[in-house]
Design a protein around this motif. Structure first.
Motif, PDB file in Angstrom:
ATOM      1  N   LEU A  78      30.815  -3.320   1.285  1.00 50.01           N
ATOM      2  CA  LEU A  78      30.464  -5.107   0.328  1.00 50.01           C
ATOM      3  C   LEU A  78      32.181  -5.767   0.864  1.00 50.01           C
ATOM      4  CD1 LEU A  78      31.964  -6.305  -2.431  1.00 50.01           C
ATOM      5  CD2 LEU A  78      29.394  -5.895  -1.867  1.00 50.01           C
ATOM      6  N   GLY A  79      31.098  -6.872   0.937  1.00 55.36           N
ATOM      7  CA  GLY A  79      32.055  -8.678   1.122  1.00 55.36           C
ATOM      8  C   GLY A  79      32.590  -8.228   2.893  1.00 55.36           C
ATOM      9  N   THR A  80      32.171  -8.112   3.803  1.00 57.89           N
ATOM     10  CA  THR A  80      32.614  -7.691   4.784  1.00 57.89           C
ATOM     11  C   THR A  80      33.159  -8.908   5.902  1.00 57.89           C
ATOM     12  OG1 THR A  80      31.178  -6.519   7.268  1.00 57.89           O
ATOM     13  CG2 THR A  80      30.262  -8.329   5.894  1.00 57.89           C
ATOM     14  N   PHE A  84      33.784  -6.768   8.765  1.00 57.18           N
ATOM     15  CA  PHE A  84      35.459  -5.445   8.854  1.00 57.18           C
ATOM     16  C   PHE A  84      34.905  -4.815   7.666  1.00 57.18           C
ATOM     17  CE2 PHE A  84      36.818  -8.955  12.226  1.00 57.18           C
ATOM     18  CZ  PHE A  84      36.823  -7.829  12.725  1.00 57.18           C
ATOM     19  N   ASP A 102      27.835  -9.500   2.271  1.00 53.64           N
ATOM     20  CA  ASP A 102      28.547 -10.866   1.551  1.00 53.64           C
ATOM     21  C   ASP A 102      28.425 -12.297   1.012  1.00 53.64           C
ATOM     22  OD1 ASP A 102      31.916 -11.408   3.132  1.00 53.64           O
ATOM     23  OD2 ASP A 102      30.943 -13.101   2.609  1.00 53.64           O
ATOM     24  N   SER A 103      28.727 -12.929   0.634  1.00 59.38           N
ATOM     25  CA  SER A 103      28.448 -13.786  -0.356  1.00 59.38           C
ATOM     26  C   SER A 103      28.439 -15.243   0.004  1.00 59.38           C
ATOM     27  CB  SER A 103      29.088 -13.901  -1.885  1.00 59.38           C
ATOM     28  OG  SER A 103      30.662 -14.144  -1.585  1.00 59.38           O
ATOM     29  N   LEU A 104      29.089 -15.327   1.101  1.00 60.32           N
ATOM     30  CA  LEU A 104      28.821 -16.439   2.157  1.00 60.32           C
ATOM     31  C   LEU A 104      27.526 -16.359   3.570  1.00 60.32           C
ATOM     32  CD1 LEU A 104      30.925 -18.823   0.877  1.00 60.32           C
ATOM     33  CD2 LEU A 104      32.029 -17.847   3.431  1.00 60.32           C
ATOM     34  N   ARG A 107      28.765 -16.652   7.383  1.00 64.31           N
ATOM     35  CA  ARG A 107      29.476 -15.230   7.558  1.00 64.31           C
ATOM     36  C   ARG A 107      28.135 -14.451   7.839  1.00 64.31           C
ATOM     37  NH1 ARG A 107      34.599 -15.344   3.856  1.00 64.31           N
ATOM     38  NH2 ARG A 107      35.861 -16.162   5.111  1.00 64.31           N
ATOM     39  N   GLY A 128      24.362 -12.083  -0.352  1.00 64.60           N
ATOM     40  CA  GLY A 128      24.537 -11.974  -1.376  1.00 64.60           C
ATOM     41  C   GLY A 128      25.654 -11.656  -1.934  1.00 64.60           C
ATOM     42  N   ARG A 129      26.165 -11.536  -3.416  1.00 62.67           N
ATOM     43  CA  ARG A 129      26.492 -11.119  -4.266  1.00 62.67           C
ATOM     44  C   ARG A 129      26.633  -9.852  -5.051  1.00 62.67           C
ATOM     45  NH1 ARG A 129      30.115 -16.230  -7.389  1.00 62.67           N
ATOM     46  NH2 ARG A 129      31.569 -13.734  -7.784  1.00 62.67           N
ATOM     47  N   GLU A 131      27.204  -8.587  -7.428  1.00 56.12           N
ATOM     48  CA  GLU A 131      27.125  -8.195  -9.170  1.00 56.12           C
ATOM     49  C   GLU A 131      25.809  -8.683  -8.887  1.00 56.12           C
ATOM     50  OE1 GLU A 131      29.174 -10.178  -7.633  1.00 56.12           O
ATOM     51  OE2 GLU A 131      30.682 -11.119  -8.843  1.00 56.12           O
ATOM     52  N   ARG A 149      36.338  -3.596   2.342  1.00 59.13           N
ATOM     53  CA  ARG A 149      38.515  -3.730   2.703  1.00 59.13           C
ATOM     54  C   ARG A 149      39.018  -5.849   2.233  1.00 59.13           C
ATOM     55  NH1 ARG A 149      40.859  -4.779   8.958  1.00 59.13           N
ATOM     56  NH2 ARG A 149      40.304  -6.568   8.287  1.00 59.13           N
ATOM     57  N   ALA A 150      39.557  -5.407   1.968  1.00 55.17           N
ATOM     58  CA  ALA A 150      40.244  -6.867   1.515  1.00 55.17           C
ATOM     59  C   ALA A 150      39.533  -7.705   0.634  1.00 55.17           C
ATOM     60  CB  ALA A 150      40.422  -7.316   2.523  1.00 55.17           C
ATOM     61  N   VAL A 151      38.180  -7.001  -0.375  1.00 52.10           N
ATOM     62  CA  VAL A 151      37.859  -8.018  -0.814  1.00 52.10           C
ATOM     63  C   VAL A 151      38.423  -8.523  -2.738  1.00 52.10           C
ATOM     64  CG1 VAL A 151      35.565  -8.350  -1.687  1.00 52.10           C
ATOM     65  CG2 VAL A 151      36.396  -7.530   0.186  1.00 52.10           C
ATOM     66  N   TYR A 160      31.925  -3.766  -8.286  1.00 51.90           N
ATOM     67  CA  TYR A 160      31.225  -3.863  -7.531  1.00 51.90           C
ATOM     68  C   TYR A 160      30.457  -3.143  -6.533  1.00 51.90           C
ATOM     69  CZ  TYR A 160      33.518  -8.139  -7.296  1.00 51.90           C
ATOM     70  OH  TYR A 160      34.278  -9.862  -7.433  1.00 51.90           O
TER      71      TYR A 160
HETATM   72  N1  SAM Z   1      36.164  -7.536   4.156  1.00 50.08           N
HETATM   73  C1  SAM Z   1      36.841  -8.015   5.375  1.00 50.08           C
HETATM   74  C2  SAM Z   1      38.080  -7.794   6.354  1.00 50.08           C
HETATM   75  O1  SAM Z   1      38.758  -7.092   5.879  1.00 50.08           O
HETATM   76  O2  SAM Z   1      38.617  -8.069   7.271  1.00 50.08           O
HETATM   77  C3  SAM Z   1      36.375  -9.368   5.212  1.00 50.08           C
HETATM   78  C4  SAM Z   1      37.748  -9.473   3.779  1.00 50.08           C
HETATM   79  S1  SAM Z   1      37.659 -11.736   3.212  1.00 50.08           S
HETATM   80  C5  SAM Z   1      39.393 -11.170   2.248  1.00 50.08           C
HETATM   81  C6  SAM Z   1      36.698 -11.449   1.314  1.00 50.08           C
HETATM   82  C7  SAM Z   1      34.964 -11.246   1.282  1.00 50.08           C
HETATM   83  O3  SAM Z   1      34.035 -11.471   0.495  1.00 50.08           O
HETATM   84  C8  SAM Z   1      34.775 -12.278   1.788  1.00 50.08           C
HETATM   85  O4  SAM Z   1      33.900 -12.967   3.074  1.00 50.08           O
HETATM   86  C9  SAM Z   1      33.495 -13.061   0.747  1.00 50.08           C
HETATM   87  O5  SAM Z   1      33.226 -14.013   1.025  1.00 50.08           O
HETATM   88  C10 SAM Z   1      33.202 -11.709   0.430  1.00 50.08           C
HETATM   89  N2  SAM Z   1      33.159 -11.565  -0.982  1.00 50.08           N
HETATM   90  C11 SAM Z   1      33.916 -12.166  -2.429  1.00 50.08           C
HETATM   91  N3  SAM Z   1      32.938 -11.852  -3.406  1.00 50.08           N
HETATM   92  C12 SAM Z   1      32.329 -10.647  -2.940  1.00 50.08           C
HETATM   93  C13 SAM Z   1      30.968 -10.933  -4.188  1.00 50.08           C
HETATM   94  N4  SAM Z   1      30.975 -10.895  -5.533  1.00 50.08           N
HETATM   95  N5  SAM Z   1      30.051 -10.483  -3.554  1.00 50.08           N
HETATM   96  C14 SAM Z   1      29.889 -10.229  -2.267  1.00 50.08           C
HETATM   97  N6  SAM Z   1      30.772 -10.632  -1.118  1.00 50.08           N
HETATM   98  C15 SAM Z   1      32.112 -11.077  -2.141  1.00 50.08           C
END
Ligand code: SAM
Length: 237
Positions: A78-80, A84, A102-104, A107, A128-129, A131, A149-151, A160
């Motif tokens: 989630l939030g790859t 990563f 990922d929501s973007l 990416r 997708g998000r 939620e 990681r890092a989301v 989430y």
């Molecule tokens: N996991 C990767 C890493 O460790 O390098 C990316 C970390 S980046 C800081 C956070 C990512 O989470 C972004 O690409 C963002 O678009 C995604 N993100 C944030 N909130 C989200 C959500 N509610 N659903 C899906 N993706 C989400």
């Protein structure tokens, strides 16, 4: 450009991961694509090869410390972001089935290019998000393991991630070394979502302190969760 992969291979071996030539080439190709695309899109702050190896590749595959990945299992990342931990996990452990979310969309399109160029199978990149997908019956409670990681902060992140996990499965969060307080604060969120803390593994990769927070799903998640987009971060459980 030539890259010295000795350090990577040796450290991977210490984790019990024996990378073959094809896998090493896939990691290098992923690195090259990441650096090239990073010129036009914000994908990673780290670009030096050895640093990417340590902070992205080895960090991603350190999951093997806590989860048996040499077998067929369904994982969601989630939030790859730039992939990563999902892409290194798929390269190092080809038997897993992994869904990158990922929501973007920019990416996600990059990840599809990587998947195609590396010839990976058993992997999909989804825009997708959390939620929204967490309420979609095709994703809800369909995975053995959800990783992230890092989301977000662990309380929000639990809302989430836990809805994606089957009862009896796990959510494993990659965190920095000093995360005990964050874990304690997320405890009530775990319970509300039908899960409980099962372990906290703290270790170092080079000079970086890292942790894997292991959360076990014990009950189905109530229909109320995840709440609507934005609420889990605005008003954490
Ligand atoms: N996991 C990767 C890493 O460790 O390098 C990316 C970390 S980046 C800081 C956070 C990512 O989470 C972004 O690409 C963002 O678009 C995604 N993100 C944030 N909130 C989200 C959500 N509610 N659903 C899906 N993706 C989400």
């Amino acid at each position: 450009m030539m890259h010295d992969t000795n350090y990577f291979c040796n450290e991977a071996k210490k984790l019990g991961v024996d990378l073959n030539e094809k896998q090493i080439q896939q990691f290098i190709q992923f690195y090259d694509m990441l650096i090239e695309k990073n010129k036009v899109m914000n994908l990673t702050a780290i670009t030096d090869f050895d640093e990417v190896v340590e902070k992205h590749f080895l960090d991603s595959i350190s999951l093997i410390r806590k989860y048996p990945l040499n077998q067929t299992c369904k994982i969601l990342d989630l939030g790859t972001g730039a992939g990563f931990p999902g892409i290194p996990l798929k390269i190092a452990f080809p038997e897993i089935q992994i869904t990158l979310v990922d929501s973007l969309n920019k990416r996600v399109l990059f990840l599809q290019e990587v998947i195609d160029a590396l010839g990976l199978s058993g992997i999909v990149a989804v825009h997708g998000r959390a939620e929204d997908l967490g309420r979609n019956p095709n994703y809800r409670e369909k995975f053995d393991l959800c990783v992230s990681r890092a989301v977000a902060n662990l309380s929000s992140l639990s809302e989430y991630c836990i809805p994606f996990v089957k009862v009896g499965g796990y959510f494993i969060s990659y965190k920095g070394g000093d995360c005990e307080e964050e874990v304690n604060q997320a405890n009530s969120a775990f319970t509300k979502l039908g899960a409980k803390l099962s372990g906290l593994d703290s270790f170092s990769i080079g000079e970086n302190s890292r942790s894997l927070v292991v959360i076990e799903k014990t009950h189905a998640t109530k229909k109320a969760y995840p709440r609507k987009a934005g609420t889990p971060t605005k008003d954490p459980l």
